[in-house]
Design a protein around this motif. Structure first.
Motif, PDB file in Angstrom:
ATOM      1  N   GLY A  63       0.783  -1.218   0.047  1.00 30.17           N
ATOM      2  CA  GLY A  63       0.018   0.062   0.054  1.00 30.17           C
ATOM      3  C   GLY A  63       0.862   1.259  -0.025  1.00 30.17           C
ATOM      4  N   THR A  64       2.127   1.171   0.446  1.00 31.21           N
ATOM      5  CA  THR A  64       2.825   2.373   0.404  1.00 31.21           C
ATOM      6  C   THR A  64       4.258   2.279  -0.479  1.00 31.21           C
ATOM      7  N   CYS A  65       4.030   1.380  -1.280  1.00 31.65           N
ATOM      8  CA  CYS A  65       5.458   1.010  -2.115  1.00 31.65           C
ATOM      9  C   CYS A  65       5.457   1.886  -2.988  1.00 31.65           C
ATOM     10  N   ASP A  66       4.488   2.558  -3.887  1.00 35.79           N
ATOM     11  CA  ASP A  66       4.505   3.361  -4.898  1.00 35.79           C
ATOM     12  C   ASP A  66       4.893   4.820  -4.239  1.00 35.79           C
ATOM     13  N   MET A  67       4.558   4.977  -3.246  1.00 34.93           N
ATOM     14  CA  MET A  67       4.927   6.574  -2.722  1.00 34.93           C
ATOM     15  C   MET A  67       6.148   6.399  -2.338  1.00 34.93           C
ATOM     16  N   PHE A  68       6.828   5.350  -1.942  1.00 40.50           N
ATOM     17  CA  PHE A  68       8.407   5.398  -1.478  1.00 40.50           C
ATOM     18  C   PHE A  68       9.017   5.188  -3.256  1.00 40.50           C
ATOM     19  N   LEU A  69       8.604   4.716  -3.911  1.00 46.97           N
ATOM     20  CA  LEU A  69       9.495   4.665  -5.194  1.00 46.97           C
ATOM     21  C   LEU A  69       9.444   6.065  -5.648  1.00 46.97           C
ATOM     22  N   LYS A  70       8.401   6.810  -5.386  1.00 42.29           N
ATOM     23  CA  LYS A  70       8.272   8.064  -6.059  1.00 42.29           C
ATOM     24  C   LYS A  70       9.304   9.141  -5.436  1.00 42.29           C
ATOM     25  N   GLN A  71       8.995   9.129  -4.017  1.00 37.47           N
ATOM     26  CA  GLN A  71       9.653  10.301  -3.114  1.00 37.47           C
ATOM     27  C   GLN A  71      10.856   9.800  -2.387  1.00 37.47           C
ATOM     28  N   GLY A  72      11.301   8.519  -2.599  1.00 38.76           N
ATOM     29  CA  GLY A  72      12.471   8.078  -1.930  1.00 38.76           C
ATOM     30  C   GLY A  72      12.142   7.538  -0.615  1.00 38.76           C
ATOM     31  N   PHE A  73      12.795   6.631   0.056  1.00 35.15           N
ATOM     32  CA  PHE A  73      12.466   6.012   1.291  1.00 35.15           C
ATOM     33  C   PHE A  73      12.681   7.054   2.724  1.00 35.15           C
ATOM     34  N   TYR A  74      11.992   7.813   2.493  1.00 34.14           N
ATOM     35  CA  TYR A  74      12.113   9.234   3.494  1.00 34.14           C
ATOM     36  C   TYR A  74      10.603   9.899   3.409  1.00 34.14           C
ATOM     37  N   GLY A  75      10.696  10.730   4.262  1.00 38.45           N
ATOM     38  CA  GLY A  75       9.277  11.578   4.342  1.00 38.45           C
ATOM     39  C   GLY A  75       9.284  12.680   5.267  1.00 38.45           C
ATOM     40  N   LEU A  76       8.401  13.544   5.045  1.00 42.24           N
ATOM     41  CA  LEU A  76       8.180  14.569   6.279  1.00 42.24           C
ATOM     42  C   LEU A  76       6.930  14.517   6.579  1.00 42.24           C
ATOM     43  N   GLY A  77       6.722  14.536   8.043  1.00 41.88           N
ATOM     44  CA  GLY A  77       5.247  14.439   8.581  1.00 41.88           C
ATOM     45  C   GLY A  77       4.663  15.443   9.165  1.00 41.88           C
ATOM     46  N   ASP A  78       3.855  15.667  10.218  1.00 44.79           N
ATOM     47  CA  ASP A  78       3.262  16.663  10.696  1.00 44.79           C
ATOM     48  C   ASP A  78       4.027  17.651  11.710  1.00 44.79           C
ATOM     49  N   GLY A  79       5.125  16.775  12.247  1.00 39.79           N
ATOM     50  CA  GLY A  79       5.818  17.433  13.137  1.00 39.79           C
ATOM     51  C   GLY A  79       5.162  17.689  14.690  1.00 39.79           C
ATOM     52  N   LEU A  80       4.053  16.761  14.811  1.00 39.05           N
ATOM     53  CA  LEU A  80       3.400  16.601  16.210  1.00 39.05           C
ATOM     54  C   LEU A  80       4.489  15.942  17.312  1.00 39.05           C
ATOM     55  N   PRO A  81       4.544  16.559  18.418  1.00 34.48           N
ATOM     56  CA  PRO A  81       5.372  15.829  19.507  1.00 34.48           C
ATOM     57  C   PRO A  81       4.797  14.490  19.878  1.00 34.48           C
ATOM     58  N   GLY A  82       5.755  13.810  20.407  1.00 33.53           N
ATOM     59  CA  GLY A  82       5.438  12.130  20.755  1.00 33.53           C
ATOM     60  C   GLY A  82       5.784  11.385  19.461  1.00 33.53           C
ATOM     61  N   ALA A  83       5.817  10.003  20.028  1.00 36.35           N
ATOM     62  CA  ALA A  83       6.243   9.086  19.126  1.00 36.35           C
ATOM     63  C   ALA A  83       5.035   8.076  18.951  1.00 36.35           C
ATOM     64  N   TYR A  84       3.991   8.441  19.317  1.00 34.84           N
ATOM     65  CA  TYR A  84       2.792   7.588  19.389  1.00 34.84           C
ATOM     66  C   TYR A  84       2.516   6.889  18.063  1.00 34.84           C
ATOM     67  N   ARG A  85       2.530   7.485  16.911  1.00 35.49           N
ATOM     68  CA  ARG A  85       2.451   6.905  15.435  1.00 35.49           C
ATOM     69  C   ARG A  85       3.364   5.760  15.393  1.00 35.49           C
ATOM     70  N   LEU A  86       4.443   6.013  15.611  1.00 37.36           N
ATOM     71  CA  LEU A  86       5.544   5.150  15.352  1.00 37.36           C
ATOM     72  C   LEU A  86       5.476   3.617  16.319  1.00 37.36           C
ATOM     73  N   ALA A  87       5.186   4.300  17.697  1.00 38.11           N
ATOM     74  CA  ALA A  87       4.764   3.169  18.409  1.00 38.11           C
ATOM     75  C   ALA A  87       3.826   2.148  18.153  1.00 38.11           C
ATOM     76  N   GLU A  88       2.469   2.858  17.537  1.00 36.12           N
ATOM     77  CA  GLU A  88       1.314   2.162  17.194  1.00 36.12           C
ATOM     78  C   GLU A  88       1.756   1.141  15.958  1.00 36.12           C
ATOM     79  N   GLN A  89       2.349   1.964  15.049  1.00 33.49           N
ATOM     80  CA  GLN A  89       2.989   1.078  13.813  1.00 33.49           C
ATOM     81  C   GLN A  89       3.693  -0.195  14.136  1.00 33.49           C
TER      82      GLN A  89
END
Length: 417
Positions: A290-316
């Motif tokens: 589901g995310t492969c095409d996005m990473f093939l286009k932008q590279g294996f990197y991204g910019l998020g929303d900058g919110l504090p905390g690491a809850y998103r990563l912990a959930e993943q």
């Protein structure tokens, strides 16, 4: 073809390793290859790949007069047919040394996440992602190609034994081992590294997780301080920082999950390990169909929303802890993608064809390009050496390191960022 390859430095990093691997591929194809650069840990890797190495003179300024003179002499003595520079400082040195003075064709690879204005507009470019290639074509008159960071899928494979790595770091059979292989740098890397520590901190109370951060750099002491606080809070080694490793393959092989970006992320996929791609400003996404095409286009990197905390990563991470079957599927999918799209041999073939095109195309040099690039580079150098600018940069770095040591992240503007 006689080729001079000029990485921007020879510390351990994806761009540098890519340059050496591709240079070795060109040599294996029958070309004469010389690697030129500032001596560093990767000098041994250059020797291992059977390549000739010429050390660069000390750098004081960019573009560096000492380097310009040395490259011109090397190109003349060795009758170099083409110079391949990596990243903009090396490109500028080569441009003034051999491209303008000796009419030696020049090719530049930029694997950073920006299109740098310091590269002369007439220089042909290789970019690392489709998005960056499209951006570069808007400002460059020279040809622009895209080659994603190549991975030696024969050397990095799912059959590597990671058991010794797990034993060395006391990762028990039931421990969920998360690995990150990265430079411990302030720019580009620090946000992801801090959030990885914070994510396992959130999980360690309910999950038997362990995070090993393989790498070294200026942020190491601050990250160690943060890790010690996490370990003390949970009464066990949740986060470990063993330092850099010239051969991180056992680390990838030992991992139940890898978190990271760029070439490190691709090497994890080559070993068949599931991956969460990190970036900056709290970006993280599980790599999969589901995310492969996005990473093939932008590279294996991204910019998020900058919110504090690491809850998103912990959930993943927790999603993958609870679903071993999905981890196996993701690992197999990632290995397939890297083998088909990012294999080193594919990149070598593409690059050799680009060399042929560069040699067949008359250089489109313009003195206005040279003057503009020199002006921008010198402006940057003056800014870097300006006492006020140095104080601001030092204040920013100190604020980032202080925030990384403490329980607060990201740092705020009031901290000097």
């Amino acid at each position: 073809m006689r080729l001079l390859v000029y990485p921007h430095d020879l510390s351990i990093g994806g761009s540098q390793i890519n340059a050496i691997d591709l240079a070795a591929g060109a040599a294996a194809a029958g070309h004469e290859v010389v690697v030129y650069g500032v001596p560093g840990p990767l000098v041994d890797y250059i020797a291992e790949r059977g390549l000739r190495f010429i050390p660069a003179r000390t750098l004081h300024y960019r573009p560096a007069p000492s380097r310009i003179a040395q490259i011109a002499a090397i190109a003349f003595r060795n009758r170099i047919d083409l110079i391949h520079a990596y990243e903009w400082p090396s490109c500028l040195d080569a441009y003034y040394a051999a491209s303008l003075l000796l009419n030696v064709p020049l090719l530049c690879t930029v694997l950073s996440m920006d299109v740098m204005p310091y590269v002369p507009a007439s220089v042909p470019l290789i970019m690392g992602t489709a998005d960056l290639g499209a951006q570069a074509r808007k400002v460059q008159r020279g040809d622009v190609w895209v080659i994603e960071p190549p991975i030696d899928v024969e050397r990095d494979n799912p059959n590597i034994d990671g058991s010794a790595f797990r034993r060395a770091h006391n990762a028990l059979k039931d421990d969920f081992l998360i690995v990150s292989v990265s430079r411990l740098a302030l720019d580009l890397k620090l946000d992801a590294l801090v959030r990885a520590i914070d994510a396992v901190d959130l999980l360690a109370g309910s999950q038997q997780v362990k995070l090993v951060l393989v790498g070294d750099g200026p942020a190491r002491e601050a990250l160690e301080t943060r890790a010690k606080a996490v370990n003390l809070r949970h009464g066990r080694d949740v986060v470990v920082l063993p330092g850099a490793d010239m051969d991180p393959r056992p680390a990838y092989a030992a991992a139940d999950l890898v978190v990271g970006m760029g070439s490190s992320a691709l090497r994890a996929l080559a070993t068949g390990c599931p991956l969460i791609v990190q970036g900056e400003q709290a970006f993280s996404e599980i790599f999969g169909p589901g995310t492969c095409d996005m990473f093939l286009k932008q590279g294996f990197y991204g910019l998020g929303d900058g919110l504090p905390g690491a809850y998103r990563l912990a959930e993943q991470i927790e999603i993958l802890i609870r679903d071993p079957a999905r981890r196996i599927e993701l690992g197999a999918f990632g290995r397939q993608v890297v083998t088909e799209r990012f294999s080193l041999q594919r990149a070598i073939n593409l690059q050799l064809e680009i060399y042929r095109q560069v040699l067949e195309t008359p250089p489109g040099r313009r003195m206005t390009d040279a003057l503009r690039s020199a002006r921008l580079a010198l402006k940057l150098e003056f800014a870097n050496h300006d006492p006020a600018q140095k104080r601001r940069r030092k204040s920013r770095e100190s604020a980032m390191l202080a925030a990384a040591r403490s329980g607060r992240w990201p740092p705020e503007a009031s901290d000097g960022i």
